[in-house]
Design a protein around this motif. Sequence first.
Motif, PDB file in Angstrom:
ATOM      1  N   CYS A  47      60.734  27.587 -18.177  1.00 42.94           N
ATOM      2  CA  CYS A  47      60.055  28.878 -18.098  1.00 42.94           C
ATOM      3  C   CYS A  47      60.496  29.594 -16.824  1.00 42.94           C
ATOM      4  N   THR A 136      48.489  19.456 -24.033  1.00 41.18           N
ATOM      5  CA  THR A 136      48.264  20.874 -23.785  1.00 41.18           C
ATOM      6  C   THR A 136      47.133  21.107 -22.783  1.00 41.18           C
ATOM      7  N   GLU A 138      45.304  24.505 -20.027  1.00 43.71           N
ATOM      8  CA  GLU A 138      45.179  25.938 -19.773  1.00 43.71           C
ATOM      9  C   GLU A 138      44.567  26.138 -18.388  1.00 43.71           C
ATOM     10  N   SER A 171      46.934  30.831 -20.475  1.00 47.93           N
ATOM     11  CA  SER A 171      46.864  29.826 -21.540  1.00 47.93           C
ATOM     12  C   SER A 171      47.950  30.050 -22.589  1.00 47.93           C
ATOM     13  N   ALA A 172      49.025  30.695 -22.181  1.00 46.42           N
ATOM     14  CA  ALA A 172      50.160  30.921 -23.079  1.00 46.42           C
ATOM     15  C   ALA A 172      51.367  30.156 -22.560  1.00 46.42           C
ATOM     16  N   THR A 173      52.160  29.609 -23.445  1.00 46.92           N
ATOM     17  CA  THR A 173      53.355  28.867 -23.063  1.00 46.92           C
ATOM     18  C   THR A 173      54.485  29.821 -22.706  1.00 46.92           C
ATOM     19  N   ALA A 175      54.533  32.407 -20.859  1.00 51.59           N
ATOM     20  CA  ALA A 175      54.155  33.822 -20.955  1.00 51.59           C
ATOM     21  C   ALA A 175      52.919  34.066 -20.106  1.00 51.59           C
ATOM     22  N   ALA A 178      46.484  35.183 -21.959  1.00 51.58           N
ATOM     23  CA  ALA A 178      45.867  34.270 -22.919  1.00 51.58           C
ATOM     24  C   ALA A 178      46.816  33.883 -24.046  1.00 51.58           C
ATOM     25  N   GLY A 179      46.608  32.672 -24.549  1.00 49.90           N
ATOM     26  CA  GLY A 179      47.401  32.181 -25.669  1.00 49.90           C
ATOM     27  C   GLY A 179      46.731  30.963 -26.268  1.00 49.90           C
ATOM     28  N   SER A 180      47.519  30.123 -26.914  1.00 43.54           N
ATOM     29  CA  SER A 180      46.983  28.943 -27.593  1.00 43.54           C
ATOM     30  C   SER A 180      47.123  27.679 -26.766  1.00 43.54           C
ATOM     31  N   ILE A 182      49.047  25.938 -22.817  1.00 42.05           N
ATOM     32  CA  ILE A 182      50.323  25.745 -22.122  1.00 42.05           C
ATOM     33  C   ILE A 182      50.870  24.380 -22.524  1.00 42.05           C
ATOM     34  N   GLY A 188      52.435  28.767 -17.597  1.00 43.33           N
ATOM     35  CA  GLY A 188      51.855  30.055 -17.944  1.00 43.33           C
ATOM     36  C   GLY A 188      51.405  30.713 -16.657  1.00 43.33           C
TER      37      GLY A 188
END
Length: 220
Positions: A47, A136, A138, A171-173, A175, A178-180, A182, A188
Amino acid sequence: MRRNTLIATAIIGAIATIVGLAGLSVGAVSAMNGNAADGTTRAGSSCTPPRPEGAIVNVSLRNAGGSMMGGNTTMMGNDARRPSESGGHMQGNGQGMMSGNGNGMMPSGEMSLIIDRSSVHSGKVSFVATNDGSITHELVVLPLAESKAAGNSPMSTENKIDETDSLGEASATCAAGAGSGIASGTAGWVTLTLAPGRYEVVCNLPGHYVAGMYRELTVI
């Protein structure tokens, strides 16, 4: 006289060659460690976040059973003008101890969330969260009342704490925002504007908070 001049010239040439080789060696080692030759930290290979704004808080998300080793670490350099607290970056090997998506319960102390400073100045604050664990994770930032200690928030039936007052999350991989979640070995990030006060930085996936994923951050 001529012989002495030739000897002196040869010695100077040898010294210049040694200095040049030493410089190349330092540069090569720095590149292998993910650093530039000038000593500044560069993003890991998995990343590459944009240069964060304001103070930078590096966060390491970990769980028992192994952490990712080497080039997937994403840590940004700190602003030397801001107060900081050094935090070690543990490395290891192994597999996660949880099945499925890794969101189940683990005993207290089986997970950890490490920040590289205990305080920052108010204003723009960027959190760069690297998942050094095998499951995973966050990052969520919550206000912390003066009478409350980090890690003491009540748990819901979903094994999470109330994040209604959340100021933001990473919590985004690979990015921002927020997301699903890391993913392991990635990062993230999120940039927030924080007023002076106390804050709790947590991972609020089910069971992760009670397993030890929380830290206090003071904004001055």
